[in-house]
Enzyme design. Structure first.
Site, PDB file in Angstrom:
ATOM      1  N   GLU A   1       0.834  -1.213   0.000  1.00 18.66           N
ATOM      2  CA  GLU A   1       0.000   0.000   0.000  1.00 18.66           C
ATOM      3  C   GLU A   1       0.867   1.262   0.000  1.00 18.66           C
ATOM      4  OE1 GLU A   1      -3.071   0.408  -0.652  1.00 18.66           O
ATOM      5  OE2 GLU A   1      -3.214  -1.783  -0.854  1.00 18.66           O
TER       6      GLU A   1
ATOM      7  N   SER B   1      19.030  -8.714  -9.918  1.00 18.13           N
ATOM      8  CA  SER B   1      17.823  -8.660 -10.756  1.00 18.13           C
ATOM      9  C   SER B   1      17.839  -9.613 -11.951  1.00 18.13           C
ATOM     10  CB  SER B   1      17.577  -7.237 -11.260  1.00 18.13           C
ATOM     11  OG  SER B   1      17.238  -6.401 -10.196  1.00 18.13           O
TER      12      SER B   1
ATOM     13  N   HIS C   1       2.434  -9.708  -9.837  1.00 14.99           N
ATOM     14  CA  HIS C   1       3.872  -9.979  -9.925  1.00 14.99           C
ATOM     15  C   HIS C   1       4.658  -8.968  -9.084  1.00 14.99           C
ATOM     16  CE1 HIS C   1       7.843 -10.871 -11.408  1.00 14.99           C
ATOM     17  NE2 HIS C   1       7.982  -9.605 -11.753  1.00 14.99           N
TER      18      HIS C   1
END
Ligand SMILES: Cc1ncc(C[n+]2csc(CCOP(=O)(O)OP(=O)(O)O)c2C)c(N)n1
Lengths: 353, 396
Positions: free
Chosen positions: B73, B159, B288
């Site tokens: 959030e 990554s 995702h």
């Protein structure tokens, strides 16, 4: 793929070949000795494995076959072998405290692993905020070889030199190869060590100091290979030899050439380059790689930043032709720089044509 | 036939092996709890979970859920650039971490923050990292959720997919040379397993006899690519034996089964000095990442069905059967976890940014002259023009 790992060293027999190489090296009593680039590399590897049991060699055919170019000759018998391979595995072992020396059969094949070199090895120290180092050496022949065409003849120096976190070395003679490989293995950062296949069999005179077990050269420092007053030629690796030959030729025209052997292209020794140009007022760069974004472009940028007002003529570049390397001998020949090209361009800079 | 690779028997039959010719049975999925959390009688459970361990596993999963919900959030409100939840896979991360030893070296993909929390990384540490503030042990260098902690033997997340697999093999090999009784635990998604590095890592782990515990989180989706389009064989576990790697499929939403599978995997890897592959079957219940809207490519019914199998609720029911959990305790734990996550964000938001001078450190072990020069130039400029220093960022 295979790699050499130190087994219990005492129990392992030193190979005949390594012994011979060593005896050749240790032929003391003379002020200077002849040493090939191959023996310079082999002895550096041998001594660094002896010195630190965390050092090991990993690569294709480095074991029984003794490396595609026999640089690892004798090391299998001395240190024992474990089959292995692959860059990512070496990188992981470096994160965990080992000191791998990755041998690429040629740097052309390092493209398969470039993500591990650029995105992992080079950046891990920064991304982990200095918590984890990656003491690793990537070495092997780089640049155009003879008769092996597009996919085996390419200079990757500018590729690797553009990456923060990597150190990049391009050694020229036996002294450079020995002193800089030892420095690379002892360095805590990842080092890309770009050799030249055509130079392996070349012999150079070296002093006794070079044969010392602790002979290391500083990474990031260039060497004035030849002093001169009229023109600075900046070169690295095999092309330092070309530059020296061109310098001898230009002497006959009364042009005194200073040859800067870069040794390291990252970090680049800006000071030495600039100081030389401030003295000679002319700059010529030579390389076998392609012109766009090449070593020459960078060196000229350095000189423009550091010594622009000292220049008496526009800097010039001698480079490989910007095409994939052709196979047919005359085409290959035409695609590569020669001593005569360096002489011709230098003469042009002095209006001597 | 005697062949350099071993002995191969001869046959007179020209017979194909594999799909359409000799279908092999699908590898079954080991589990201890049914989809609602009721213990299944007769399950083989070589590793007991006592009340103290169960409580800690439960509290870590609750904390992970709270952090995921609240940080997600916070990202939507623009507090940081990116976030990824592990909703649906909490038990895979936490129960596997509980079965590992703190000396085991962990390489993860990006959706395994539960492992790090189990090892002691707090919601505040996570908030500091996501904000990239001065207290972030990574000095504000990595994008959010790319955590790392040397002290906790947890490698900085990378990554590019699957790079951690061969690296884990190398680390495991180093552990073996050191003679340490530790494994490298390597987590990855079934999507990452389509990268070349997966195959190289499995093959080399086997030929090197490296003690790696490979833990594939098969959560059914790789961004918008369903697992049904990811492979044609029997998932990821089906590949292991072909590489010579013992393999097991486990219900990733069943914390009791995951704990037992990983504890066994660790034992086997150390005893046999070699790799082990686990495929934890679960479902990526969240999007995702914050850059994704999965309602565009998957059915609401599918998502709802999996949400009903919430791994934490299943574990609660198992604990309740043992008398270790009741509704009031659950409500209390969730409230406390929520409060901690909110407080962590508030505290992290107040911290200054890492100093500008840190920008140039750690590129190399010793800063080379060109970086020393660049740093000096930047510092001199900012001293001369203090108004150019970004708000909240000290110079040193
Ligand atoms: C080499 C590479 N290719 C593509 C990406 C972009 N990417 C990031 S996550 C992802 C999906 C990975 O899915 P999976 O491995 O199943 O893990 P999950 O997200 O489901 O946990 C992709 C394609 C990447 N990070 N690296």
């Amino acid at each position: 793929m295979q790699f050499l790992a130190r087994a219990s060293a005492a129990s392992l027999r030193r190979s005949q070949a390594a012994t011979e190489a060593f005896q050749r090296l240790g032929a003391c009593g003379y002020a200077t000795t002849q040493l090939t680039v191959r023996d310079a590399l082999n002895s550096a590897l041998d001594e660094e494995m002896e010195r630190d049991d965390k050092v090991f060699i990993i690569g294709e055919e480095v074991g029984e076959y003794q490396g595609a170019y026999k640089i690892t000759r004798g090391l299998l018998q001395k240190y024992g072998a474990k089959r292995a391979g692959f860059t990512g595995i070496a990188v992981g072992s470096a994160f965990q405290g080992l000191k791998p020396v990755v041998e690429f059969m040629t740097f052309n094949f390092s493209m398969q692993a470039i993500d591990q070199i650029v995105n992992s090895a080079a950046k891990h120290h920064y991304m982990s905020a200095g918590q984890i180092t990656c003491p690793i050496v990537f070495r092997g022949p780089n640049g155009p070889a003879a008769g092996v065409a597009a996919q085996h003849s390419q200079d990757f120096a500018p590729w690797y030199a553009s990456v923060p976190g990597l150190k990049v070395i391009v050694p020229y003679d036996a002294e450079d190869n020995r002193g800089l490989l030892k420095a690379a293995i002892r360095d805590p950062d990842p080092v890309v060590f770009l050799e030249n296949e055509i130079m392996y069999g070349e012999s150079f005179e070296v002093s006794e100091e070079v044969l010392d077990k602790d002979f290391v050269l500083p990474i990031g420092k260039a060497k004035i290979q030849r002093e001169g007053t009229d023109l600075t030629i900046v070169a690295s690796g095999k092309l330092v030899g070309f530059a020296l030959q061109a310098a001898a030729e230009l002497d006959k025209d009364g042009v005194s050439v200073e040859v800067v052997n870069l040794r390291s292209i990252k970090p680049l020794d800006r000071e030495t380059i600039a100081a030389s140009v401030k003295k000679t007022h002319r700059l010529l760069t030579v390389e076998e790689g392609w012109p766009q974004h090449g070593l020459g472009s960078e060196i000229i940028a350095v000189v423009v930043e550091e010594a622009f007002d000292d220049l008496d003529a526009p800097p010039e570049r001698v480079c490989g032709v910007e095409i994939p390397m052709p196979y047919a001998t005359p085409l290959e020949d035409a695609a590569l720089p020669h001593v005569s090209d360096i002489v011709r361009v230098a003469r042009r800079m002095f209006n001597l044509e | 036939m005697d062949f350099p690779g071993g002995k191969v028997p001869f046959t007179e039959d020209l017979a194909w092996l594999g799909p359409g010719f000799t279908p092999r049975p699908t590898i079954p999925c080991y589990r201890a709890l049914d989809s609602q959390g009721a213990p299944l009688p007769g399950t083989s459970l070589p590793h007991d979970i006592d009340q103290a361990l169960a409580t800690r596993m439960y509290e870590t999963m609750i904390s992970l859920q709270a952090v995921d919900t609240i940080f997600y959030e916070a990202q939507r409100q623009g507090r940081f650039s990116f976030y990824m939840t592990s909703t649906g896979e909490e038990s895979t991360a936490v129960a596997s971490a509980a079965a590992l030893n703190p000396d085991d070296v962990v390489f993860t993909q990006y959706r395994e923050q539960g492992v790090l929390m189990w090892r002691g990384y707090t919601p505040l540490d996570m908030a500091n990292q996501c904000y990239g503030n001065a207290l972030d042990s990574g000095k504000g260098r990595q994008m959010p959720v790319h955590y790392g902690s040397k002290a906790l033997n947890f490698h900085t997340i990378s990554s590019p997919l699957a790079t951690q697999l061969p690296q884990a093999v190398g680390a495991a090999y180093a552990l073996k040379l050191e003679g340490k009784a530790a494994v490298a635990a390597c987590y990855f998604g079934e999507g990452a397993a389509s990268e070349g590095d997966f195959h190289a890592a499995l093959n080399f782990s086997a030929t090197l006899s490296a003690p790696v515990v490979f833990i594939c989180r098969n959560n059914g989706w790789a961004i918008s690519t369903p697992a049904s389009e990811q492979y044609r064989g029997d998932g990821i576990a089906g590949r292991g034996p072909s590489y010579g790697v013992p393999s097991l499929r486990v219900d990733g939403g069943d914390a009791v089964a995951v704990y037992n599978a990983v504890a066994e995997a660790r034992r086997v890897a150390l005893e046999r000095r070699g790799p082990v592959l686990l495929e934890a079957m679960s479902y990526r219940s969240g999007h995702h990442s914050t850059s994704d809207d999965s309602s565009r490519y998957r059915a609401a019914e599918e998502m709802a069905a999996w949400r009903a199998r919430d791994p934490v609720a299943r574990f609660e029911r198992w604990m309740a059967v043992r008398g270790w959990w009741d509704e009031a305790r659950g409500v209390g734990a969730r409230k406390a976890a929520r409060r901690e996550a909110i407080a962590a964000l508030a505290a992290a938001a107040k911290q200054p940014r890492p100093p500008l001078s840190e920008m140039f450190s750690d590129v190399y072990d010793e800063p080379p002259p060109h970086l020393v020069a660049q740093r000096a130039e930047v510092e001199a400029f900012v001293r001369a023009h203090p108004e150019t220093l970004p708000a909240g960022m000290p110079l040193e």
